[in-house]
Design a protein around this motif. Structure first.
Motif, PDB file in Angstrom:
ATOM      1  N   THR A 138     -15.031  18.144 -10.090  1.00  0.00           N
ATOM      2  CA  THR A 138     -15.963  18.084  -8.959  1.00  0.00           C
ATOM      3  C   THR A 138     -17.099  19.076  -9.145  1.00  0.00           C
ATOM      4  N   GLN A 141     -21.182  27.815  -4.156  1.00  0.00           N
ATOM      5  CA  GLN A 141     -21.971  28.188  -5.329  1.00  0.00           C
ATOM      6  C   GLN A 141     -23.023  29.232  -4.960  1.00  0.00           C
ATOM      7  N   GLY A 169     -16.898  26.847 -16.847  1.00  0.00           N
ATOM      8  CA  GLY A 169     -16.805  25.584 -16.110  1.00  0.00           C
ATOM      9  C   GLY A 169     -18.195  25.037 -15.805  1.00  0.00           C
ATOM     10  N   SER A 222     -20.974  19.713 -13.950  1.00  0.00           N
ATOM     11  CA  SER A 222     -22.197  18.899 -13.904  1.00  0.00           C
ATOM     12  C   SER A 222     -23.410  19.621 -14.470  1.00  0.00           C
ATOM     13  N   GLU A 260     -17.613  24.825 -21.127  1.00  0.00           N
ATOM     14  CA  GLU A 260     -16.918  23.724 -20.447  1.00  0.00           C
ATOM     15  C   GLU A 260     -15.860  23.172 -21.403  1.00  0.00           C
ATOM     16  N   ARG A 261     -14.669  22.886 -20.886  1.00  0.00           N
ATOM     17  CA  ARG A 261     -13.614  22.421 -21.792  1.00  0.00           C
ATOM     18  C   ARG A 261     -13.655  20.919 -22.057  1.00  0.00           C
ATOM     19  N   ASP A 320     -12.561  26.751 -24.552  1.00  0.00           N
ATOM     20  CA  ASP A 320     -11.763  27.387 -23.506  1.00  0.00           C
ATOM     21  C   ASP A 320     -12.488  28.632 -22.995  1.00  0.00           C
ATOM     22  N   GLY A 321     -13.069  28.496 -21.820  1.00  0.00           N
ATOM     23  CA  GLY A 321     -13.855  29.584 -21.240  1.00  0.00           C
ATOM     24  C   GLY A 321     -13.030  30.764 -20.760  1.00  0.00           C
ATOM     25  N   ALA A 360     -15.950  28.826 -12.327  1.00  0.00           N
ATOM     26  CA  ALA A 360     -16.061  27.723 -11.372  1.00  0.00           C
ATOM     27  C   ALA A 360     -14.779  26.908 -11.272  1.00  0.00           C
ATOM     28  N   ILE A 390      -8.059  25.575 -16.808  1.00  0.00           N
ATOM     29  CA  ILE A 390      -6.998  25.246 -17.752  1.00  0.00           C
ATOM     30  C   ILE A 390      -7.302  25.880 -19.097  1.00  0.00           C
TER      31      ILE A 390
END
Ligand code: SAH
Length: 225
Positions: A65, A72, A91, A94, A112-113, A139-140, A156, A214
């Protein structure tokens, strides 16, 4: 920076969203200016575009999402950006918050993963002309070490713990904002690294609900959604 002179028919809706965020307590003018400027409708799927300027989270595909604008804006406010900072976002999703950060900071690094989301975000951000940001798939929870330290880090996605690599990659006095808790409910916390030492201060901010973080220092993996 990017998104300059972008004429579109959504400007009035953006102004309404800015007013709503102000009414809900957002005070940082740079943040409000960024929200007034960044075309959120371009970051959401066409099926939900008519809701792009509501203060609500919306689906962006891959089970993820785009977060609620108030959340934010509040995270950005807590990052206390003046335009000179180097910032890490975990993350990208978008890419909307990445754009807000690019408006408020000097350099933005975002991890972003899910490759498809990172690619889609890259397309929109390029289209809008942002040049002060870099995206990476990975992996952030491990941070993005080559560009560390960061003056601010915004996570995020919800984590069961404060990822150690992220604290290590904060500059002295740096701010880390993340949702901390279980998969179902979290508290957004502000972690401030001590200006002269290794200590940190952790302050709860508000109750929130995010998709899970994750990774190695987040929740255990499984499906990408
Ligand atoms: N700021 C985004 C919000 C996206 S939701 C926006 O404005 O749209 C959170 C994102 O975090 C999801 O896209 C999810 O895939 C991603 N994510 C989850 N765990 C991650 C990890 N370990 N590293 C990087 N990204 C992760």
């Amino acid at each position: 920076m990017g998104a300059r002179g972008l004429a579109d028919s959504y400007g009035g809706y953006r102004t309404q969203l800015v007013n709503e965020l102000q009414a809900k307590g957002i005070r940082d003018l740079a943040v409000l200016k960024a929200v007034a400027h960044v075309p959120r409708h371009l970051f959401v799927p066409e099926s939900v575009r008519h809701r792009a300027y509501q203060d609500a989270a919306l689906p962006i595909g891959a089970g993820q999402t785009i977060s609620q604008p108030w959340v934010q804006a509040r995270s950005l406010e807590l990052a206390r950006l003046t335009g000179r900072e180097r910032v890490l976002e975990v993350g990208t999703g978008s890419g909307y918050q990445t754009a807000l950060l690019a408006e408020c900071a000097d350099q933005v690094f975002s991890v972003e993963r899910i490759p498809a989301l990172s690619q889609a975000a890259r397309n929109v951000l390029q289209q809008l002309g942002y040049r002060n940001l870099s995206l990476m798939t990975g992996d952030g929870t491990l941070g993005w070490r080559p560009y560390a330290p960061y003056d601010a880090i915004i996570v995020a996605a919800a984590s069961p713990e404060i990822p150690k690599p992220l604290v290590e990659q904060l500059s002295p006095g740096g701010r880390l904002i993340l949702p901390l808790g279980t998969r179902d409910s979290q508290t957004m916390v502000l972690v401030t690294r001590d200006p002269n030492g290794d200590g940190t201060r952790v302050e709860p901010v508000s109750d929130v609900r995010f998709v899970p973080l994750i990774g190695q220092f987040g929740f255990a993996g499984g499906a990408s959604s």
